[in-house]
Design a protein around this motif. Structure first.
Motif, PDB file in Angstrom:
ATOM      1  N   GLU A  84       1.000  -1.122  -0.065  1.00 33.08           N
ATOM      2  CA  GLU A  84       0.004   0.012  -0.117  1.00 33.08           C
ATOM      3  C   GLU A  84       0.769   1.372  -0.126  1.00 33.08           C
ATOM      4  O   GLU A  84       0.681   2.163   0.942  1.00 33.08           O
ATOM      5  CB  GLU A  84      -1.001  -0.105   1.220  1.00 33.08           C
ATOM      6  CG  GLU A  84      -2.110  -1.253   1.157  1.00 33.08           C
ATOM      7  CD  GLU A  84      -2.818  -0.862  -0.007  1.00 33.08           C
ATOM      8  OE1 GLU A  84      -3.147  -0.059  -0.540  1.00 33.08           O
ATOM      9  OE2 GLU A  84      -3.257  -1.977  -0.593  1.00 33.08           O
ATOM     10  N   GLN A 126      -3.034  -8.697   1.106  1.00 28.81           N
ATOM     11  CA  GLN A 126      -3.711  -8.934  -0.031  1.00 28.81           C
ATOM     12  C   GLN A 126      -2.830  -9.875  -1.341  1.00 28.81           C
ATOM     13  O   GLN A 126      -3.271 -10.779  -1.824  1.00 28.81           O
ATOM     14  CB  GLN A 126      -3.990  -7.543  -0.862  1.00 28.81           C
ATOM     15  CG  GLN A 126      -4.776  -7.747  -2.002  1.00 28.81           C
ATOM     16  CD  GLN A 126      -4.755  -6.212  -2.683  1.00 28.81           C
ATOM     17  OE1 GLN A 126      -5.109  -5.286  -2.199  1.00 28.81           O
ATOM     18  NE2 GLN A 126      -4.298  -6.272  -4.175  1.00 28.81           N
ATOM     19  N   GLU A 177      -9.275  -9.982   5.066  1.00 27.95           N
ATOM     20  CA  GLU A 177      -9.003  -9.680   3.729  1.00 27.95           C
ATOM     21  C   GLU A 177      -9.366 -10.657   2.882  1.00 27.95           C
ATOM     22  O   GLU A 177      -8.668 -11.812   2.825  1.00 27.95           O
ATOM     23  CB  GLU A 177      -7.577  -9.334   3.472  1.00 27.95           C
ATOM     24  CG  GLU A 177      -7.102  -7.828   4.074  1.00 27.95           C
ATOM     25  CD  GLU A 177      -5.697  -7.812   3.643  1.00 27.95           C
ATOM     26  OE1 GLU A 177      -5.591  -6.799   2.483  1.00 27.95           O
ATOM     27  OE2 GLU A 177      -4.855  -7.810   4.188  1.00 27.95           O
ATOM     28  N   GLU A 190     -14.283   5.741   5.813  1.00 29.15           N
ATOM     29  CA  GLU A 190     -13.760   4.504   5.261  1.00 29.15           C
ATOM     30  C   GLU A 190     -13.581   3.220   6.390  1.00 29.15           C
ATOM     31  O   GLU A 190     -12.737   3.720   7.224  1.00 29.15           O
ATOM     32  CB  GLU A 190     -12.682   4.547   4.521  1.00 29.15           C
ATOM     33  CG  GLU A 190     -11.978   3.504   3.894  1.00 29.15           C
ATOM     34  CD  GLU A 190     -10.593   3.766   3.253  1.00 29.15           C
ATOM     35  OE1 GLU A 190     -10.393   4.623   3.110  1.00 29.15           O
ATOM     36  OE2 GLU A 190      -9.895   2.415   3.147  1.00 29.15           O
TER      37      GLU A 190
HETATM   38  O1  4AD Z   1      -7.800   0.810   2.197  1.00 28.40           O
HETATM   39  P1  4AD Z   1      -6.418  -0.073   2.552  1.00 28.40           P
HETATM   40  O2  4AD Z   1      -5.537   0.734   2.415  1.00 28.40           O
HETATM   41  O3  4AD Z   1      -6.794  -1.225   1.488  1.00 28.40           O
HETATM   42  C1  4AD Z   1      -5.862  -2.424   1.590  1.00 28.40           C
HETATM   43  O4  4AD Z   1      -4.841  -2.526   2.245  1.00 28.40           O
HETATM   44  C2  4AD Z   1      -6.115  -3.315   0.458  1.00 28.40           C
HETATM   45  N1  4AD Z   1      -4.845  -4.019   0.282  1.00 28.40           N
HETATM   46  C3  4AD Z   1      -7.052  -4.286   1.184  1.00 28.40           C
HETATM   47  C4  4AD Z   1      -7.575  -5.476   0.126  1.00 28.40           C
HETATM   48  O5  4AD Z   1      -8.158  -5.132  -0.935  1.00 28.40           O
HETATM   49  N2  4AD Z   1      -7.340  -6.759   0.348  1.00 28.40           N
HETATM   50  O6  4AD Z   1      -6.946  -0.603   4.093  1.00 28.40           O
HETATM   51  C5  4AD Z   1      -8.062  -1.395   4.290  1.00 28.40           C
HETATM   52  C6  4AD Z   1      -8.787  -0.809   5.573  1.00 28.40           C
HETATM   53  C7  4AD Z   1      -9.305   0.517   5.386  1.00 28.40           C
HETATM   54  O7  4AD Z   1     -10.592   0.727   4.888  1.00 28.40           O
HETATM   55  C8  4AD Z   1      -9.368   0.740   7.086  1.00 28.40           C
HETATM   56  O8  4AD Z   1     -10.679   0.049   7.525  1.00 28.40           O
HETATM   57  C9  4AD Z   1      -8.147   0.061   7.415  1.00 28.40           C
HETATM   58  O9  4AD Z   1      -7.893  -1.000   6.584  1.00 28.40           O
HETATM   59  N3  4AD Z   1      -6.926   0.707   7.829  1.00 28.40           N
HETATM   60  C10 4AD Z   1      -6.704   1.210   8.947  1.00 28.40           C
HETATM   61  N4  4AD Z   1      -7.102   1.128  10.090  1.00 28.40           N
HETATM   62  C11 4AD Z   1      -6.660   1.809  11.244  1.00 28.40           C
HETATM   63  N5  4AD Z   1      -5.479   2.274  10.987  1.00 28.40           N
HETATM   64  C12 4AD Z   1      -4.868   2.628   9.840  1.00 28.40           C
HETATM   65  N6  4AD Z   1      -3.974   3.132   9.768  1.00 28.40           N
HETATM   66  C13 4AD Z   1      -5.688   2.065   8.835  1.00 28.40           C
HETATM   67  N7  4AD Z   1      -5.037   1.890   7.475  1.00 28.40           N
HETATM   68  C14 4AD Z   1      -6.205   1.295   6.960  1.00 28.40           C
END
Ligand code: 4AD
Ligand code: MG
Length: 430
Positions: free
Chosen positions: A164, A186, A224, A353
């Motif tokens: 990411e 992922q 995930e 989100e």
């Molecule tokens: O939107 P993100 O960055 O998506 C992914 O990591 C993809 N690779 C997931 C996938 O498609 N398999 O993160 C997914 C979710 C976010 O919507 C949020 O709920 C949570 O992870 N998230 C956090 N929660 C708490 N603290 C943080 N720093 C976060 N960053 C992401």
């Protein structure tokens, strides 16, 4: 007979022994009212001067908060009690007296003080309720996928590559190499989906979030799912069905905890299918209607998500963000090649989100050029590119952040209370 407060209803009329800690007490000349907690609940224990020997009554009077005790007594039904039952004490054993006054009294404390004492604060009613809801959410997540043909595949935590973006990587010395703590499982789930069809991973993920916000932890838990032969519509259907299941499970099983937190449960009961599906383009217009500035091709910031999700009483699915604001692995929409086939789920009431996901690029050459365009090292992605070399198929998935979900379900302001020991830019302990 040993008993627990949770199942005390089964013991009415019997003499039982409870093991726990003194939560609070009120002492009068003739009666000591002890609030005893055992981890499963809190019960009032009544010690009557006339019912027990003088030394037992004096012992009961002398107990201070968080003394560990073994109490024996008769279980009575009492409609005035919040749990409907109380214990008439006949025997009392002190296991350990606190070395000094317990730092957290039932009165108000500042949040920094409480976080510094998180190891003790866990014993209070509010953290107990929140963490019970968290446990229920995790159980619901597992049940949902386990019961629908998904195989649990654990992703590694030490990884050689970013998933990411490179700006939030935690680097760890790894013998003579550098490892990164996983930001997301992922890429590994994509490999697993080609082996099992429907998979999920569930574990801690790490991001060096340099800003202090109420939505970011540096260590958080993510589930995930990843599914072979799934398109964007199917991915949105899955996210919607999954979220409804988790929310309704919590409403069904954790009503008492939600009410203790002052959460309006009727709001959560409305979380039913279908969820509104809104393109990024349409969402930008709505954000402008709310009076905020945003460019057509901007990603959303916290404020944008807040105003957008305040317009709805259930989660919304925002799809097709501009490709350039999203990750390298997302497939472009063939009908609008400048947009990614992705979806973010925003929780209502301004929470924002909680899910990010989408369709993965399945073409080897396109993926390779995206890796180069994002200035990532293609060498560490060789294994990932193999997935496109051998029987590549359309596939999609998403990640749900547990703490953000629990924050919304509990109606909290900040996500730090939803994880037992929060890790933030300025907090590594306890
Ligand atoms: O939107 P993100 O960055 O998506 C992914 O990591 C993809 N690779 C997931 C996938 O498609 N398999 O993160 C997914 C979710 C976010 O919507 C949020 O709920 C949570 O992870 N998230 C956090 N929660 C708490 N603290 C943080 N720093 C976060 N960053 C992401
Ligand atoms: Mg995201």
């Amino acid at each position: 007979m040993k008993a627990t407060i949770r199942s005390i209803a089964e013991c009415v009329g019997q003499v039982v022994t409870l093991e726990g800690w003194l939560y609070n007490s009120r002492i009068t000349k003739k009666v000591a009212f002890l609030q005893v907690r055992d981890g499963t609940g809190i019960i009032q224990v009544i010690v009557g001067a006339a019912d027990v020997a003088e030394d037992v009554f004096e012992l009961a009077r002398s107990l201070t908060q968080e003394t560990s005790v073994r109490v024996t007594g008769l279980v009575n039904a009492d409609p005035r009690s919040p749990i409907g039952y109380e214990l008439r004490l006949s025997g009392l054993e002190v296991i350990a007296r606190p070395a000094q006054e317990f730092p957290i009294s039932p009165k108000e404390h500042g949040s920094d003080f409480l976080l510094n004492n998180r190891h003790l604060w866990l014993r209070s009613k509010r953290p107990h309720a929140i963490l019970s809801i968290r446990a229920e959410v995790i159980r619901a997540i597992r049940d949902y996928f386990d019961d629908r043909g998904f195989t649990l595949v654990d992703a590694p935590i030490f990884t050689p590559n970013a998933c990411e973006g490179t700006s939030t990587l935690f680097e760890v010395p790894y013998f003579d190499q550098t490892a990164y703590l996983s930001q997301s499982g992922q890429l590994y789930m994509e490999a697993a989906a080609m082996a099992f069809g429907k998979v999920y991973c569930f574990g801690p993920t790490f991001r060096a979030e340099k800003s202090k916000t109420r939505r970011h932890l540096t260590e958080f838990w993510m589930v995930e799912p990843e599914v072979a032969f799934l398109d964007l519509e199917g991915d949105m259907d899955l996210a919607e069905d999954f979220l409804c299941f988790v929310v309704q499970r919590v409403v069904e099983r954790r009503r008492a905890e939600l009410e203790l937190l002052g959460r309006d449960v009727s709001v959560l009961e409305k979380v039913q299918k279908p969820f509104p599906r809104i393109s990024h383009e349409a969402a930008v217009q709505m954000i402008r209607e709310e009076g905020l500035e945003i460019d057509d091709r901007d990603d959303f910031g916290g404020e944008h998500e807040t105003v957008l999700s305040k317009r709805y009483d259930r989660p919304i699915l925002v799809h097709r963000y501009p490709a350039e604001v999203k990750a390298f692995y997302l497939k472009k929409d063939p009908e609008q090649p400048d947009r990614a086939l992705c979806v973010d789920v925003l929780a209502p009431e301004g929470y924002g989100e909680i899910i990010g996901g989408g369709v993965r690029e399945e073409d080897l050459d396109v993926l390779l050029s995206e890796i180069n365009r994002h200035e990532l090292d293609p060498a560490v992605f060789e294994w990932y590119l193999d997935l496109r070399r051998y029987g590549s198929v359309p596939h999609a998935g998403f990640g749900l952040g547990v703490e953000r979900t629990v924050t919304w379900l509990c109606g909290l302001h900040h996500l730090r209370e939803t994880i037992p020991f929060p890790r933030l830019i300025n907090r590594l302990g306890p």
